[in-house]
Design a protein around this motif. Structure first.
Motif, PDB file in Angstrom:
ATOM      1  N   MET A   1     -13.899  -5.908 -64.823  1.00  0.00           N
ATOM      2  CA  MET A   1     -15.152  -5.841 -65.571  1.00  0.00           C
ATOM      3  C   MET A   1     -15.701  -4.410 -65.542  1.00  0.00           C
ATOM      4  SD  MET A   1     -18.482  -8.299 -65.488  1.00  0.00           S
ATOM      5  CE  MET A   1     -18.933  -8.191 -63.782  1.00  0.00           C
ATOM      6  N   LYS A   2     -16.117  -3.955 -66.695  1.00  0.00           N
ATOM      7  CA  LYS A   2     -16.653  -2.598 -66.766  1.00  0.00           C
ATOM      8  C   LYS A   2     -18.175  -2.658 -66.902  1.00  0.00           C
ATOM      9  CE  LYS A   2     -15.658   1.845 -68.893  1.00  0.00           C
ATOM     10  NZ  LYS A   2     -15.930   2.513 -67.599  1.00  0.00           N
ATOM     11  N   LEU A   3     -18.838  -1.861 -66.109  1.00  0.00           N
ATOM     12  CA  LEU A   3     -20.296  -1.814 -66.146  1.00  0.00           C
ATOM     13  C   LEU A   3     -20.708  -0.502 -66.788  1.00  0.00           C
ATOM     14  CD1 LEU A   3     -20.887  -3.017 -62.469  1.00  0.00           C
ATOM     15  CD2 LEU A   3     -20.809  -4.415 -64.539  1.00  0.00           C
ATOM     16  N   ALA A   4     -21.172  -0.598 -68.017  1.00  0.00           N
ATOM     17  CA  ALA A   4     -21.365   0.624 -68.795  1.00  0.00           C
ATOM     18  C   ALA A   4     -22.787   1.186 -68.717  1.00  0.00           C
ATOM     19  CB  ALA A   4     -20.993   0.351 -70.249  1.00  0.00           C
ATOM     20  N   HIS A   5     -23.749   0.323 -68.427  1.00  0.00           N
ATOM     21  CA  HIS A   5     -25.142   0.793 -68.469  1.00  0.00           C
ATOM     22  C   HIS A   5     -25.658   1.137 -67.083  1.00  0.00           C
ATOM     23  CE1 HIS A   5     -24.892  -0.828 -72.489  1.00  0.00           C
ATOM     24  NE2 HIS A   5     -24.488  -1.974 -71.967  1.00  0.00           N
ATOM     25  N   ARG A   6     -26.671   1.972 -67.070  1.00  0.00           N
ATOM     26  CA  ARG A   6     -27.221   2.340 -65.752  1.00  0.00           C
ATOM     27  C   ARG A   6     -28.727   2.511 -65.771  1.00  0.00           C
ATOM     28  NH1 ARG A   6     -25.870   7.773 -62.471  1.00  0.00           N
ATOM     29  NH2 ARG A   6     -24.016   7.980 -63.729  1.00  0.00           N
ATOM     30  N   LYS A   7     -29.327   2.122 -64.675  1.00  0.00           N
ATOM     31  CA  LYS A   7     -30.737   2.395 -64.438  1.00  0.00           C
ATOM     32  C   LYS A   7     -30.876   3.033 -63.070  1.00  0.00           C
ATOM     33  CE  LYS A   7     -33.347  -0.716 -67.332  1.00  0.00           C
ATOM     34  NZ  LYS A   7     -34.115  -1.939 -67.474  1.00  0.00           N
ATOM     35  N   THR A   8     -31.851   3.894 -62.903  1.00  0.00           N
ATOM     36  CA  THR A   8     -31.980   4.559 -61.601  1.00  0.00           C
ATOM     37  C   THR A   8     -33.392   4.416 -61.034  1.00  0.00           C
ATOM     38  OG1 THR A   8     -32.640   6.670 -62.541  1.00  0.00           O
ATOM     39  CG2 THR A   8     -30.297   6.309 -62.251  1.00  0.00           C
ATOM     40  N   PHE A   9     -33.451   4.469 -59.728  1.00  0.00           N
ATOM     41  CA  PHE A   9     -34.752   4.541 -59.045  1.00  0.00           C
ATOM     42  C   PHE A   9     -34.555   5.245 -57.707  1.00  0.00           C
ATOM     43  CE2 PHE A   9     -32.867   0.406 -57.967  1.00  0.00           C
ATOM     44  CZ  PHE A   9     -32.929   0.409 -56.577  1.00  0.00           C
ATOM     45  N   PHE A  10     -35.653   5.499 -57.032  1.00  0.00           N
ATOM     46  CA  PHE A  10     -35.573   6.216 -55.754  1.00  0.00           C
ATOM     47  C   PHE A  10     -36.102   5.363 -54.608  1.00  0.00           C
ATOM     48  CE2 PHE A  10     -35.530   9.503 -58.949  1.00  0.00           C
ATOM     49  CZ  PHE A  10     -34.589  10.397 -58.459  1.00  0.00           C
ATOM     50  N   ILE A  11     -35.582   5.616 -53.433  1.00  0.00           N
ATOM     51  CA  ILE A  11     -36.109   4.988 -52.217  1.00  0.00           C
ATOM     52  C   ILE A  11     -36.406   6.112 -51.218  1.00  0.00           C
ATOM     53  CG2 ILE A  11     -35.585   3.479 -50.250  1.00  0.00           C
ATOM     54  CD1 ILE A  11     -33.730   1.882 -52.067  1.00  0.00           C
ATOM     55  N   PHE A  12     -37.502   5.948 -50.499  1.00  0.00           N
ATOM     56  CA  PHE A  12     -37.855   6.931 -49.480  1.00  0.00           C
ATOM     57  C   PHE A  12     -37.751   6.289 -48.098  1.00  0.00           C
ATOM     58  CE2 PHE A  12     -39.808   8.059 -53.443  1.00  0.00           C
ATOM     59  CZ  PHE A  12     -39.598   9.429 -53.541  1.00  0.00           C
ATOM     60  N   PRO A  13     -36.607   6.474 -47.438  1.00  0.00           N
ATOM     61  CA  PRO A  13     -36.420   5.877 -46.112  1.00  0.00           C
ATOM     62  C   PRO A  13     -37.403   6.471 -45.109  1.00  0.00           C
ATOM     63  CG  PRO A  13     -34.334   6.651 -47.019  1.00  0.00           C
ATOM     64  CD  PRO A  13     -35.417   7.221 -47.875  1.00  0.00           C
ATOM     65  N   SER A  14     -37.616   5.749 -44.006  1.00  0.00           N
ATOM     66  CA  SER A  14     -38.453   6.290 -42.943  1.00  0.00           C
ATOM     67  C   SER A  14     -37.768   7.527 -42.358  1.00  0.00           C
ATOM     68  CB  SER A  14     -38.675   5.232 -41.864  1.00  0.00           C
ATOM     69  OG  SER A  14     -37.437   4.718 -41.419  1.00  0.00           O
ATOM     70  N   SER A  15     -38.573   8.390 -41.795  1.00  0.00           N
ATOM     71  CA  SER A  15     -38.080   9.662 -41.285  1.00  0.00           C
ATOM     72  C   SER A  15     -38.024   9.635 -39.752  1.00  0.00           C
ATOM     73  CB  SER A  15     -39.034  10.761 -41.758  1.00  0.00           C
ATOM     74  OG  SER A  15     -38.731  11.974 -41.128  1.00  0.00           O
ATOM     75  N   PRO A  16     -37.065  10.320 -39.149  1.00  0.00           N
ATOM     76  CA  PRO A  16     -35.935  11.039 -39.738  1.00  0.00           C
ATOM     77  C   PRO A  16     -34.844  10.090 -40.220  1.00  0.00           C
ATOM     78  CG  PRO A  16     -35.769  11.071 -37.349  1.00  0.00           C
ATOM     79  CD  PRO A  16     -37.060  10.385 -37.669  1.00  0.00           C
ATOM     80  N   PHE A  17     -34.004  10.621 -41.104  1.00  0.00           N
ATOM     81  CA  PHE A  17     -32.970   9.782 -41.702  1.00  0.00           C
ATOM     82  C   PHE A  17     -31.647  10.535 -41.772  1.00  0.00           C
ATOM     83  CE2 PHE A  17     -30.924   8.119 -45.681  1.00  0.00           C
ATOM     84  CZ  PHE A  17     -30.550   6.904 -45.141  1.00  0.00           C
ATOM     85  N   HIS A  18     -30.565   9.816 -41.496  1.00  0.00           N
ATOM     86  CA  HIS A  18     -29.229  10.423 -41.587  1.00  0.00           C
ATOM     87  C   HIS A  18     -28.418   9.667 -42.636  1.00  0.00           C
ATOM     88  CE1 HIS A  18     -25.398  12.175 -40.675  1.00  0.00           C
ATOM     89  NE2 HIS A  18     -25.919  12.928 -39.724  1.00  0.00           N
ATOM     90  N   PHE A  19     -28.234  10.285 -43.783  1.00  0.00           N
ATOM     91  CA  PHE A  19     -27.592   9.602 -44.912  1.00  0.00           C
ATOM     92  C   PHE A  19     -26.152   9.177 -44.621  1.00  0.00           C
ATOM     93  CE2 PHE A  19     -25.166   9.225 -48.788  1.00  0.00           C
ATOM     94  CZ  PHE A  19     -25.999   8.524 -49.632  1.00  0.00           C
ATOM     95  N   ASP A  20     -25.306  10.124 -44.282  1.00  0.00           N
ATOM     96  CA  ASP A  20     -23.882   9.803 -44.132  1.00  0.00           C
ATOM     97  C   ASP A  20     -23.617   8.859 -42.964  1.00  0.00           C
ATOM     98  OD1 ASP A  20     -22.955  11.279 -46.362  1.00  0.00           O
ATOM     99  OD2 ASP A  20     -23.210  13.133 -45.229  1.00  0.00           O
ATOM    100  N   GLY A  21     -24.349   9.060 -41.866  1.00  0.00           N
ATOM    101  CA  GLY A  21     -24.184   8.167 -40.721  1.00  0.00           C
ATOM    102  C   GLY A  21     -24.573   6.737 -41.055  1.00  0.00           C
ATOM    103  N   THR A  22     -25.514   6.590 -41.964  1.00  0.00           N
ATOM    104  CA  THR A  22     -25.992   5.261 -42.340  1.00  0.00           C
ATOM    105  C   THR A  22     -25.079   4.590 -43.360  1.00  0.00           C
ATOM    106  OG1 THR A  22     -28.272   5.945 -41.936  1.00  0.00           O
ATOM    107  CG2 THR A  22     -27.942   3.995 -43.328  1.00  0.00           C
ATOM    108  N   PHE A  23     -24.573   5.368 -44.309  1.00  0.00           N
ATOM    109  CA  PHE A  23     -23.815   4.759 -45.401  1.00  0.00           C
ATOM    110  C   PHE A  23     -22.304   4.766 -45.197  1.00  0.00           C
ATOM    111  CE2 PHE A  23     -27.878   5.336 -47.522  1.00  0.00           C
ATOM    112  CZ  PHE A  23     -27.994   4.117 -48.175  1.00  0.00           C
ATOM    113  N   HIS A  24     -21.857   5.425 -44.159  1.00  0.00           N
ATOM    114  CA  HIS A  24     -20.410   5.382 -43.904  1.00  0.00           C
ATOM    115  C   HIS A  24     -20.153   5.156 -42.423  1.00  0.00           C
ATOM    116  CE1 HIS A  24     -16.189   5.959 -44.354  1.00  0.00           C
ATOM    117  NE2 HIS A  24     -16.170   7.007 -43.570  1.00  0.00           N
ATOM    118  N   LYS A  25     -19.378   4.132 -42.124  1.00  0.00           N
ATOM    119  CA  LYS A  25     -19.063   3.801 -40.728  1.00  0.00           C
ATOM    120  C   LYS A  25     -17.570   3.943 -40.497  1.00  0.00           C
ATOM    121  CE  LYS A  25     -23.344   2.576 -39.912  1.00  0.00           C
ATOM    122  NZ  LYS A  25     -24.211   3.457 -39.097  1.00  0.00           N
TER     123      LYS A  25
END
Length: 320
Positions: A1-25
DNA sequence: CATCAGGGCCCTG
DNA sequence: CAGGGCCCTGAT
């Protein structure tokens, strides 16, 4: 299945935050359920019966966290669905976590402080909902990594979905209802052994709505553990994984499997084998209510290192 | 070639 | 609550 459309939004995590440590294990076995590179992460998320592609990007800094979420969809998407997706991402990646107390404890740990500092703001997270992570946990049981990967891929190829978006192909785990007409033997044919029985029965129970994930998330640790242990195929180790990753219970460092014990012994004591009781007591003494979270930092750190350098003793303990 | 234990869990006694 | 059996696979 191909998903052609996109919508975007933002999230502001609590601070401090480590992106890569959180999203990749890096300690997790490799699967087709997500993809990652520095500052970017992809996965599929299921809201109700609909599947959406997610691309999550780091657009902030440790002390000023901000992430951009792109939702890829096929026909349409409602504001409600966007709202649910946002809430799910916040929950699953623990983006509102308050880690002040934990970070305070980390500072008093002279030995491991460099690691905690390096990963400051990292969250324990699960890309998946309860049923999905349960499937992952079941294929982990009593198997080596290679076999786990093989079982997971066999299941995904037969019952999962493949989504194409943002030039990626990411898989998603089926919904429990999908296995309704699938027999235990059909599952066994995928060479998953006795786990077929677990998956069959778990799927049935979930399809019948016997398990309420939302409620489980709100329970205290003991009650949640009790509920999880009632599930067919869930013992202490699987319950620990689910409590930590799905329920974000930080203090679940109770059950230590023998293979983990060997790794902890090296990590914490530089010895081949220290008793599980000593390991548990020492960690609990230092980190109290954050025992599992603290161990998670040290555990993932060594697996990050393994990406770039050979760590002999670790290679030996991780059976491929 | 055969045997064995593995990133647990269920069931039995 | 201790111990046997379970599926399949690679290691020995």
């Amino acid at each position: 299945m191909k998903l052609a459309h996109r919508k975007t939004f933002f999230i502001f995590p609590s601070s401090p935050f480590h992106f890569d440590g959180t999203f990749h294990k890096p300690s997790h076995f490799p699967d087709k359920l997500d993809d990652w590179e520095n500052g970017k992460y992809w996965q599929v998320i299921r809201i109700g019966k609909k599947l959406f592609g997610l691309k999550i990007e780091n657009k902030g800094e440790a002390q000023k966290p901000k992430i951009k979420v792109s939702v890829f969809y096929d026909k349409g998407i409602t504001d409600n669905e966007i709202g649910s997706i946002k809430q799910e991402i916040i929950w699953r990646f623990d983006l509102n976590a308050d880690l002040k107390e934990f970070n305070r404890l980390a500072k008093s740990d002279k030995r491991f402080y460099p690691i905690f500092k390096k990963w400051l703001g990292m969250r324990n997270s699960s890309a998946h909902n309860l049923y999905e992570l349960l499937i992952v946990a079941v294929v982990l049981q009593n198997a080596t990594v290679r076999r786990t990967v093989q079982m997971m891929n066999a299941l995904l190829d037969k019952y999962g979905s493949k989504l194409n978006f943002d030039d990626k192909e990411i898989s998603a785990i089926w919904i429990p209802e999908k296995l309704k007409s699938v027999s235990e033997q059909d599952l066994r044919d995928l060479k998953i052994g006795y786990r077929a029985k677990f998956i069959k029965r778990l799927s049935q129970d979930f399809a019948e709505g016997k398990i309420e994930e939302q409620k489980l998330r709100s329970l205290d640790q003991e009650s949640a553990k009790k509920e999880l242990l009632k599930l067919y195929g869930v013992g202490h180790e699987t319950a620990r994984i689910l409590l930590f990753e799905v329920c974000h219970q930080y203090n679940t460092f109770d059950h230590i499997a023998p293979w983990q014990q060997k790794i902890y012994s090296q990590l914490f004591y530089n010895k081949p084998l220290v008793s599980a009781n000593k390991i548990r007591n020492d960690i609990k003494k230092q980190y109290g209510d954050y025992s599992m979270l603290a161990v998670h930092y040290i555990w993932e750190d060594i697996f990050w290192k393994k990406k770039n350098e050979k760590i002999k003793w670790l290679e030996k303990e991780i059976r491929l």
